[in-house]
Write an enzyme that holds these catalytic residues in place. Structure first.
Site, PDB file in Angstrom:
ATOM      1  N   PRO A  27      42.674  37.981  47.452  1.00 35.11           N
ATOM      2  CA  PRO A  27      44.415  38.553  47.006  1.00 35.11           C
ATOM      3  C   PRO A  27      44.225  38.031  46.106  1.00 35.11           C
ATOM      4  O   PRO A  27      44.168  36.612  45.412  1.00 35.11           O
ATOM      5  CB  PRO A  27      45.160  37.743  48.282  1.00 35.11           C
ATOM      6  CG  PRO A  27      44.177  37.806  49.320  1.00 35.11           C
ATOM      7  CD  PRO A  27      42.642  37.547  49.205  1.00 35.11           C
TER       8      PRO A  27
ATOM      9  N   GLY B 116      36.422  30.781  49.521  1.00 36.99           N
ATOM     10  CA  GLY B 116      38.239  30.930  49.748  1.00 36.99           C
ATOM     11  C   GLY B 116      39.022  31.627  49.928  1.00 36.99           C
ATOM     12  O   GLY B 116      38.945  32.461  50.990  1.00 36.99           O
ATOM     13  N   GLU B 117      39.270  32.814  49.624  1.00 40.84           N
ATOM     14  CA  GLU B 117      40.191  33.566  49.583  1.00 40.84           C
ATOM     15  C   GLU B 117      39.361  35.283  49.290  1.00 40.84           C
ATOM     16  O   GLU B 117      40.266  36.210  48.640  1.00 40.84           O
ATOM     17  CB  GLU B 117      41.756  33.140  48.968  1.00 40.84           C
ATOM     18  CG  GLU B 117      42.629  32.279  49.604  1.00 40.84           C
ATOM     19  CD  GLU B 117      43.461  32.064  48.294  1.00 40.84           C
ATOM     20  OE1 GLU B 117      44.233  32.847  47.343  1.00 40.84           O
ATOM     21  OE2 GLU B 117      44.918  31.401  48.828  1.00 40.84           O
ATOM     22  N   GLU B 118      38.175  35.053  48.661  1.00 37.91           N
ATOM     23  CA  GLU B 118      37.876  36.245  48.744  1.00 37.91           C
ATOM     24  C   GLU B 118      36.725  37.056  49.227  1.00 37.91           C
ATOM     25  O   GLU B 118      36.208  36.163  49.774  1.00 37.91           O
ATOM     26  CB  GLU B 118      36.733  35.564  47.141  1.00 37.91           C
ATOM     27  CG  GLU B 118      37.244  35.584  45.931  1.00 37.91           C
ATOM     28  CD  GLU B 118      36.703  35.274  44.619  1.00 37.91           C
ATOM     29  OE1 GLU B 118      35.588  35.633  44.569  1.00 37.91           O
ATOM     30  OE2 GLU B 118      38.138  35.412  43.463  1.00 37.91           O
TER      31      GLU B 118
END
Length: 142
Positions: A1, A40-42
């Site tokens: 995101p 993380g967010e990936e």
């Protein structure tokens, strides 16, 4: 995101939002495709034997599905968007070379305004020397 999920209402809400976002690829990928959280967010998705046009269409479907997800909007109290980097290679190169190209494409998408998909051919992402090494590393030994 393309935003910090902790900024969406605290870490607890961010974790829930991340979980909802993580389910989007499953609804948009095909049999034989693979997706995993990369850190993380990936997330990283592998779409074997997929041409650029099809990969970009899948990326766009995922991007739009996240942006239009009512549950995500309700949880985050705003529209949640993602940026996607797509890489393609016709050569047999190491996975890390493909990931590097996809990562560079992701940062291009973010630099161009976020909430978009960007493409980069693996050969374009590698210097001539690095490309030769990547091809040599995957060449069969005799």
């Amino acid at each position: 995101p393309s935003m910090s999920l902790a900024a969406v209402g605290g870490r607890g809400v961010g974790v829930v939002v991340l979980g909802v976002v993580a389910r989007v690829p499953a609804r948009n990928l095909r049999a034989g495709d693979f997706v995993a959280r990369y850190g993380g967010e990936e997330f990283a998705a592998m779409l074997p034997t997929t041409k650029r046009v099809t990969a970009m269409a899948i990326a766009e479907r995922m991007r739009i599905a996240v942006a239009e997800n009512g549950l995500l909007q309700q949880l985050a109290q705003r529209t949640v968007t993602i940026s996607i980097g797509v890489a393609e290679t016709s050569d047999e190169v190491r996975v890390d070379a493909v990931m590097l190209a996809a990562d560079r494409a992701l940062y291009t998408a973010k630099a161009e305004g976020r909430n978009r998909s960007a493409f980069l051919d693996v050969a374009s992402a590698l210097s001539a020397t690095a490309r030769a090494r990547a091809l040599k590393a995957t060449a069969p030994t005799r």
